[in-house]
Design a protein around this motif. Structure first.
Motif, PDB file in Angstrom:
ATOM      1  N   GLY A 261       0.771  -0.994  -0.008  1.00 58.24           N
ATOM      2  CA  GLY A 261      -0.147   0.099   0.012  1.00 58.24           C
ATOM      3  C   GLY A 261       1.003   1.315   0.002  1.00 58.24           C
ATOM      4  O   GLY A 261       0.637   2.155  -0.705  1.00 58.24           O
ATOM      5  N   ARG A 262       1.843   1.347   0.680  1.00 58.70           N
ATOM      6  CA  ARG A 262       2.704   2.517   0.770  1.00 58.70           C
ATOM      7  C   ARG A 262       3.456   2.714  -0.628  1.00 58.70           C
ATOM      8  O   ARG A 262       3.206   3.797  -0.988  1.00 58.70           O
ATOM      9  CB  ARG A 262       3.915   2.182   1.845  1.00 58.70           C
ATOM     10  CG  ARG A 262       4.855   3.328   2.092  1.00 58.70           C
ATOM     11  CD  ARG A 262       6.130   2.846   2.644  1.00 58.70           C
ATOM     12  NE  ARG A 262       6.908   3.837   3.158  1.00 58.70           N
ATOM     13  CZ  ARG A 262       8.162   3.573   3.612  1.00 58.70           C
ATOM     14  NH1 ARG A 262       8.821   2.335   3.378  1.00 58.70           N
ATOM     15  NH2 ARG A 262       9.083   4.426   3.986  1.00 58.70           N
TER      16      ARG A 262
ATOM     17  N   LEU B 243       0.659   4.068  -3.055  1.00 58.61           N
ATOM     18  CA  LEU B 243       0.252   5.401  -3.127  1.00 58.61           C
ATOM     19  C   LEU B 243       1.294   6.367  -3.597  1.00 58.61           C
ATOM     20  O   LEU B 243       1.172   7.502  -3.996  1.00 58.61           O
ATOM     21  CB  LEU B 243      -0.417   5.669  -1.577  1.00 58.61           C
ATOM     22  CG  LEU B 243      -1.429   4.775  -1.193  1.00 58.61           C
ATOM     23  CD1 LEU B 243      -1.904   4.998   0.120  1.00 58.61           C
ATOM     24  CD2 LEU B 243      -2.742   5.459  -2.049  1.00 58.61           C
TER      25      LEU B 243
ATOM     26  N   THR C 277       1.208   9.391  -6.081  1.00 63.31           N
ATOM     27  CA  THR C 277       1.578  10.716  -5.871  1.00 63.31           C
ATOM     28  C   THR C 277       2.704  11.366  -6.626  1.00 63.31           C
ATOM     29  O   THR C 277       2.421  12.270  -7.190  1.00 63.31           O
ATOM     30  CB  THR C 277       1.934  10.577  -4.126  1.00 63.31           C
ATOM     31  OG1 THR C 277       0.963  10.076  -3.559  1.00 63.31           O
ATOM     32  CG2 THR C 277       2.301  12.368  -3.753  1.00 63.31           C
TER      33      THR C 277
ATOM     34  N   THR D 165      -4.791   1.708   7.754  1.00 63.70           N
ATOM     35  CA  THR D 165      -4.934   2.373   6.338  1.00 63.70           C
ATOM     36  C   THR D 165      -4.477   3.786   6.572  1.00 63.70           C
ATOM     37  O   THR D 165      -3.929   4.351   5.694  1.00 63.70           O
ATOM     38  CB  THR D 165      -6.485   2.399   6.294  1.00 63.70           C
ATOM     39  OG1 THR D 165      -6.966   1.085   6.107  1.00 63.70           O
ATOM     40  CG2 THR D 165      -6.843   3.190   5.117  1.00 63.70           C
ATOM     41  N   VAL D 166      -4.928   4.353   7.736  1.00 63.75           N
ATOM     42  CA  VAL D 166      -4.262   5.873   8.066  1.00 63.75           C
ATOM     43  C   VAL D 166      -2.732   5.981   7.971  1.00 63.75           C
ATOM     44  O   VAL D 166      -1.851   6.786   7.232  1.00 63.75           O
ATOM     45  CB  VAL D 166      -4.766   6.369   9.317  1.00 63.75           C
ATOM     46  CG1 VAL D 166      -4.077   7.769   9.618  1.00 63.75           C
ATOM     47  CG2 VAL D 166      -6.189   6.853   9.338  1.00 63.75           C
TER      48      VAL D 166
ATOM     49  N   ALA E 263      -1.455   5.428   4.303  1.00 63.19           N
ATOM     50  CA  ALA E 263      -1.765   6.485   3.458  1.00 63.19           C
ATOM     51  C   ALA E 263      -0.795   7.503   3.690  1.00 63.19           C
ATOM     52  O   ALA E 263      -0.369   8.227   2.763  1.00 63.19           O
ATOM     53  CB  ALA E 263      -3.039   6.986   3.725  1.00 63.19           C
ATOM     54  N   TYR E 264      -0.374   7.757   5.222  1.00 63.14           N
ATOM     55  CA  TYR E 264       0.484   9.033   5.254  1.00 63.14           C
ATOM     56  C   TYR E 264       1.939   8.399   4.795  1.00 63.14           C
ATOM     57  O   TYR E 264       2.699   9.492   4.272  1.00 63.14           O
ATOM     58  CB  TYR E 264       0.762   8.945   6.943  1.00 63.14           C
ATOM     59  CG  TYR E 264       1.934   9.767   7.173  1.00 63.14           C
ATOM     60  CD1 TYR E 264       1.705  11.390   7.089  1.00 63.14           C
ATOM     61  CD2 TYR E 264       2.968   9.690   7.520  1.00 63.14           C
ATOM     62  CE1 TYR E 264       2.829  12.146   7.421  1.00 63.14           C
ATOM     63  CE2 TYR E 264       4.209  10.602   7.808  1.00 63.14           C
ATOM     64  CZ  TYR E 264       3.994  11.537   7.846  1.00 63.14           C
ATOM     65  OH  TYR E 264       5.022  12.261   8.156  1.00 63.14           O
TER      66      TYR E 264
ATOM     67  N   VAL F 212       1.837   8.839   0.591  1.00 55.27           N
ATOM     68  CA  VAL F 212       1.470   9.827  -0.079  1.00 55.27           C
ATOM     69  C   VAL F 212       2.634  10.997   0.535  1.00 55.27           C
ATOM     70  O   VAL F 212       3.200  11.882  -0.301  1.00 55.27           O
ATOM     71  CB  VAL F 212      -0.007  10.538   0.397  1.00 55.27           C
ATOM     72  CG1 VAL F 212      -0.170  11.902  -0.452  1.00 55.27           C
ATOM     73  CG2 VAL F 212      -0.997   9.521  -0.270  1.00 55.27           C
TER      74      VAL F 212
END
Length: 296
Positions: free
Chosen positions: A47-48, A51, A55, A209-210, A213-214, A217
């Motif tokens: 996921g990292r 994203l 970005t 998830t948070v 996402a950090y 992105v």
């Protein structure tokens, strides 16, 4: 005339280093969030990196997504350093992982003059030695035998990091969007991590998830966009590596603010040494840049 010379010097020497500094500030939060996320290294990396690729692609889309041999090799190194660092952080302490990854400037001190036929400067060696000394104080009495696997992974990440720096300076890297190595490197890591990540994706928590996402992105996407802009403006690999020492200095500060873990007196002393060394290096670079412009 003097005012004009200073302005030119500021533009060509201060601005690129400040981009590197901003990137290092964002990178410094990585260890905390990697530890916070409960997923494994591969699951997190999926996921990292997905994203992060999106970005960086959005920010640099106007420069195209061309690829040549040099940037393709840089992509492989980037994927390797990213995965190795995540795995190292999961295996050993975040502090150990970031310190050992930041052996990169030591490798650069050896390899950069050989690759680009540049003379080694004594002040570069002095700054690197001070940075290594400062970082060693973070871990007085803390290196444990059971951390061997993670430490070796982190050392390998540092070597990949140094080689990645070197390739970003290559003339062929300037022929295409330098951020393409970040984009394709992250996509490669997505492919590698997909089998492990897709099994847990339906069960991922909101907190994870948070965190992912950090990391994707902000900590990678925005940070590496800033970093590649700096390299495109002519920052030397070793200079970028030295300024990047801000990252491991701030790592324990974020941990203290978020988790209440107080740095030791040795860590505070080490951080002070590194900050002073980095600031002095930036001042000397800016001064020498202005001097060169005025002579021209």
């Amino acid at each position: 005339m003097n005012g004009q010379s200073i302005a030119v010097g500021d533009k060509s020497h201060w601005s690129p280093l400040l981009f590197v500094l901003a990137a290092a500030l964002l990178w410094s939060t990585g260890g905390l969030f990697i530890k916070w996320v409960t997923l494994s290294g591969l699951e997190l990396s999926f996921g990292r990196s997905l994203l992060a690729a999106i970005t960086v692609a959005i920010f640099t889309r106007r420069e195209g997504f061309g690829l040549n041999f040099v940037t393709a090799l840089a992509s492989l190194l980037y994927a390797a350093l990213l995965l190795l660092f995540v795995l190292a952080t999961k295996e050993t302490t975040a502090a150990n992982a970031i310190f050992l990854q930041y052996t990169a400037p030591v490798y650069l001190l050896i390899f950069e003059p050989l690759f680009y036929k540049e003379k080694s400067r004594s002040r570069d060696l002095i700054v690197v030695l001070f940075c290594v000394l400062g970082m060693s104080l973070f871990f007085v009495g803390k290196l444990r035998p059971q951390d061997v696997t993670g430490n070796l992974l982190a050392l390998a990440s540092g070597l990949c990091f140094a080689c990645y720096f070197l390739l970003l300076r290559h003339t062929k890297s300037r022929a295409v969007n330098r951020a393409s190595s970040v984009i394709y490197g992250n996509l490669l890591l997505v492919i590698i991590a997909a089998p492990a990540a897709l099994k847990v994706l339906p069960h991922i928590s909101k907190a994870d998830t948070v965190g992912i996402a950090y990391l994707g992105v902000v900590q990678i996407g925005i940070a590496y966009t800033l970093f590649t802009v700096a390299m495109a403006r002519g920052v030397r690999s070793l200079d970028a590596g030295i300024v990047g020492y801000v990252e491991p200095v701030l790592n324990p500060i974020w941990v203290f603010l978020a988790l209440g873990e107080r740095p030791t007196s040795w860590a505070i002393l080490g951080g002070t040494i590194i900050i002073v060394a980095v600031v002095c290096h930036m001042l000397l670079e800016a001064r020498s840049g202005k001097h060169e412009v005025e002579l021209a």
